[in-house]
Design a protein around this motif. Structure first.
Motif, mmCIF file in Angstrom:
data_model
loop_
_atom_site.group_PDB
_atom_site.id
_atom_site.type_symbol
_atom_site.label_atom_id
_atom_site.label_comp_id
_atom_site.label_asym_id
_atom_site.label_seq_id
_atom_site.Cartn_x
_atom_site.Cartn_y
_atom_site.Cartn_z
ATOM 1 N N VAL A 88 0.842 -1.193 0.000
ATOM 2 C CA VAL A 88 0.000 0.000 0.000
ATOM 3 C C VAL A 88 0.878 1.243 0.000
ATOM 4 O O VAL A 88 2.049 1.197 0.383
ATOM 5 C CB VAL A 88 -0.967 0.029 1.213
ATOM 6 C CG1 VAL A 88 -1.854 -1.214 1.220
ATOM 7 C CG2 VAL A 88 -0.195 0.139 2.523
ATOM 8 N N VAL A 89 0.301 2.343 -0.437
ATOM 9 C CA VAL A 89 1.004 3.628 -0.471
ATOM 10 C C VAL A 89 0.278 4.596 0.443
ATOM 11 O O VAL A 89 -0.956 4.679 0.424
ATOM 12 C CB VAL A 89 1.056 4.192 -1.905
ATOM 13 C CG1 VAL A 89 1.570 5.623 -1.917
ATOM 14 C CG2 VAL A 89 1.938 3.313 -2.784
ATOM 15 N N MET A 90 1.041 5.319 1.251
ATOM 16 C CA MET A 90 0.475 6.361 2.105
ATOM 17 C C MET A 90 1.015 7.709 1.640
ATOM 18 O O MET A 90 2.212 7.859 1.419
ATOM 19 C CB MET A 90 0.849 6.129 3.577
ATOM 20 C CG MET A 90 0.368 7.227 4.520
ATOM 21 S SD MET A 90 0.884 6.960 6.247
ATOM 22 C CE MET A 90 -0.189 5.585 6.704
ATOM 23 N N LEU A 91 0.134 8.688 1.471
ATOM 24 C CA LEU A 91 0.529 10.024 1.055
ATOM 25 C C LEU A 91 0.444 10.963 2.255
ATOM 26 O O LEU A 91 -0.636 11.192 2.800
ATOM 27 C CB LEU A 91 -0.372 10.510 -0.077
ATOM 28 C CG LEU A 91 -0.440 9.590 -1.306
ATOM 29 C CD1 LEU A 91 -1.356 10.189 -2.376
ATOM 30 C CD2 LEU A 91 0.950 9.334 -1.874
ATOM 31 N N ILE A 162 7.152 -0.278 7.393
ATOM 32 C CA ILE A 162 6.872 1.078 6.940
ATOM 33 C C ILE A 162 8.127 1.678 6.308
ATOM 34 O O ILE A 162 9.162 1.805 6.966
ATOM 35 C CB ILE A 162 6.394 1.974 8.096
ATOM 36 C CG1 ILE A 162 5.288 1.257 8.905
ATOM 37 C CG2 ILE A 162 5.918 3.310 7.558
ATOM 38 C CD1 ILE A 162 4.063 0.887 8.112
ATOM 39 N N VAL A 163 8.026 2.003 5.017
ATOM 40 C CA VAL A 163 9.165 2.539 4.278
ATOM 41 C C VAL A 163 8.870 3.983 3.892
ATOM 42 O O VAL A 163 8.002 4.240 3.053
ATOM 43 C CB VAL A 163 9.474 1.708 3.016
ATOM 44 C CG1 VAL A 163 10.681 2.286 2.278
ATOM 45 C CG2 VAL A 163 9.717 0.246 3.383
ATOM 46 N N GLY A 164 9.572 4.916 4.524
ATOM 47 C CA GLY A 164 9.423 6.315 4.180
ATOM 48 C C GLY A 164 10.360 6.695 3.048
ATOM 49 O O GLY A 164 11.220 5.904 2.636
ATOM 50 N N THR A 165 10.200 7.893 2.524
ATOM 51 C CA THR A 165 11.065 8.371 1.441
ATOM 52 C C THR A 165 11.635 9.735 1.815
ATOM 53 O O THR A 165 10.915 10.616 2.280
ATOM 54 C CB THR A 165 10.281 8.486 0.126
ATOM 55 O OG1 THR A 165 9.096 9.262 0.339
ATOM 56 C CG2 THR A 165 9.881 7.112 -0.391
ATOM 57 N N LEU A 183 4.547 2.088 1.642
ATOM 58 C CA LEU A 183 5.486 3.093 1.175
ATOM 59 C C LEU A 183 4.870 4.473 1.389
ATOM 60 O O LEU A 183 3.759 4.735 0.945
ATOM 61 C CB LEU A 183 5.797 2.897 -0.308
ATOM 62 C CG LEU A 183 6.738 3.935 -0.924
ATOM 63 C CD1 LEU A 183 8.161 3.745 -0.397
ATOM 64 C CD2 LEU A 183 6.711 3.869 -2.444
ATOM 65 N N ILE A 184 5.611 5.353 2.058
ATOM 66 C CA ILE A 184 5.099 6.685 2.361
ATOM 67 C C ILE A 184 5.766 7.723 1.458
ATOM 68 O O ILE A 184 6.990 7.785 1.361
ATOM 69 C CB ILE A 184 5.343 7.053 3.840
ATOM 70 C CG1 ILE A 184 4.687 6.031 4.762
ATOM 71 C CG2 ILE A 184 4.787 8.449 4.127
ATOM 72 C CD1 ILE A 184 4.916 6.295 6.241
ATOM 73 N N ILE A 185 4.938 8.513 0.798
ATOM 74 C CA ILE A 185 5.402 9.619 -0.035
ATOM 75 C C ILE A 185 5.039 10.920 0.669
ATOM 76 O O ILE A 185 3.878 11.138 1.019
ATOM 77 C CB ILE A 185 4.762 9.584 -1.438
ATOM 78 C CG1 ILE A 185 5.037 8.236 -2.119
ATOM 79 C CG2 ILE A 185 5.254 10.743 -2.283
ATOM 80 C CD1 ILE A 185 6.508 7.958 -2.389
ATOM 81 N N SER A 220 9.146 9.898 -7.982
ATOM 82 C CA SER A 220 9.796 9.111 -6.927
ATOM 83 C C SER A 220 8.980 7.874 -6.574
ATOM 84 O O SER A 220 9.521 6.774 -6.430
ATOM 85 C CB SER A 220 9.988 9.974 -5.671
ATOM 86 O OG SER A 220 10.836 11.063 -5.927
ATOM 87 N N ALA A 221 7.673 8.065 -6.447
ATOM 88 C CA ALA A 221 6.798 6.934 -6.123
ATOM 89 C C ALA A 221 6.893 5.867 -7.199
ATOM 90 O O ALA A 221 6.998 4.666 -6.892
ATOM 91 C CB ALA A 221 5.356 7.416 -5.971
ATOM 92 N N GLY A 222 6.857 6.271 -8.460
ATOM 93 C CA GLY A 222 6.916 5.310 -9.556
ATOM 94 C C GLY A 222 8.200 4.514 -9.574
ATOM 95 O O GLY A 222 8.197 3.293 -9.785
ATOM 96 N N ILE A 223 9.324 5.186 -9.340
ATOM 97 C CA ILE A 223 10.629 4.506 -9.358
ATOM 98 C C ILE A 223 10.711 3.456 -8.261
ATOM 99 O O ILE A 223 11.101 2.299 -8.495
ATOM 100 C CB ILE A 223 11.769 5.537 -9.213
ATOM 101 C CG1 ILE A 223 11.875 6.396 -10.472
ATOM 102 C CG2 ILE A 223 13.097 4.842 -8.936
ATOM 103 C CD1 ILE A 223 12.827 7.567 -10.342
#
Length: 233
Positions: A88-91, A162-165, A183-185, A220-223
């Motif tokens: 999942v992606v968290m914004l 939980i993977v932040g950027t 993944l957190i953007i 960044s999210a796409g990569i």
């Protein structure tokens, strides 16, 4: 809500979901869309192009559709994902609807399970988001939560890592993604908030070797997402 654009229109009509009104510019001549409208027995109104220009801010391509708001879900949706390693992606309070739409499109294409956004101080689901997503939002579950930190705790209880950027972190290619991942953007201008960052298990960084030292949120999210889904999960 008003949505617009030919790709969005095709996606919405083919979904067979409720359409309240369709407005077509007087010079609109897309045969495929006309065939879809007639096949589904949908009534439409022909208006001058200037009327559509006044209805929406973006490039409408001669078609504007009035629909109900996009359906969103609560956190319970996440608990029902039946996969060994969900992704999942968290914004974290993203603000740009174009970034949001582009992230939705990427997530749908890569088979991401859900996108989590906060209820407040964040981009809303509007016509620009729908248009930028090219209609992908109708196939991408959007989960709205009241508190990101509390949501991270719930995700950890479900076994998620939980993977932040951030610009200062670990090379994203060296992180082990062989587990449930969130993944957190972060926000376009400020990145992740400190409290969100402090609750991450990893901070992923995309190494930069060019003169530009940053990428926008959707790129960044796409990569990183492409890297995650390409691995052995």
């Amino acid at each position: 809500m008003l949505i617009y654009g030919k790709n969005v229109a095709k996606e919405k009509i083919n979904s067979h979901e409720k359409i309240n009104k369709i407005y077509l510019a007087d010079k609109f001549n897309d045969k495929d869309i006309f065939d879809l409208i007639r096949k589904n027995h949908i009534k439409y109104t022909v208006v001058p192009t200037k009327v559509l220009d006044n209805k929406v801010d973006g490039l409408h391509q001669g078609i504007v559709i009035e629909v109900d708001d996009v359906q969103t879900f609560d956190f319970d949706y996440i608990t029902k994902i039946e996969k060994k390693h969900p992704l999942v992606v968290m914004l974290d309070h993203l603000e740009d609807p174009h970034n949001f739409g582009a992230i939705i499109r990427t997530c749908e294409a890569l088979g991401i399970d859900a996108i989590i956004i906060p209820n407040d101080r964040s981009v809303v689901v509007n016509g620009t988001v729908v248009k930028t997503s090219a209609g992908a939002i109708y196939n991408m579950p959007i989960v709205k939560v009241s508190n990101l930190t509390a949501t991270i705790t719930k995700l950890k209880d479900l076994g998620y890592w939980i993977v932040g950027t951030d610009m200062n972190g670990e090379d994203y290619t060296r992180i082990n993604y062989n587990s449930p991942i969130c993944l957190i953007i972060g926000n376009e201008g400020h990145g992740m908030s400190k409290i969100v960052k402090d609750n991450c298990d990893y901070i992923a960084t995309i190494p930069m070797i060019g003169k530009i030292n940053s990428l926008n949120a959707s790129v960044s999210a796409g990569i990183i997402l492409a890297r995650i889904v390409s691995g052995d999960r």
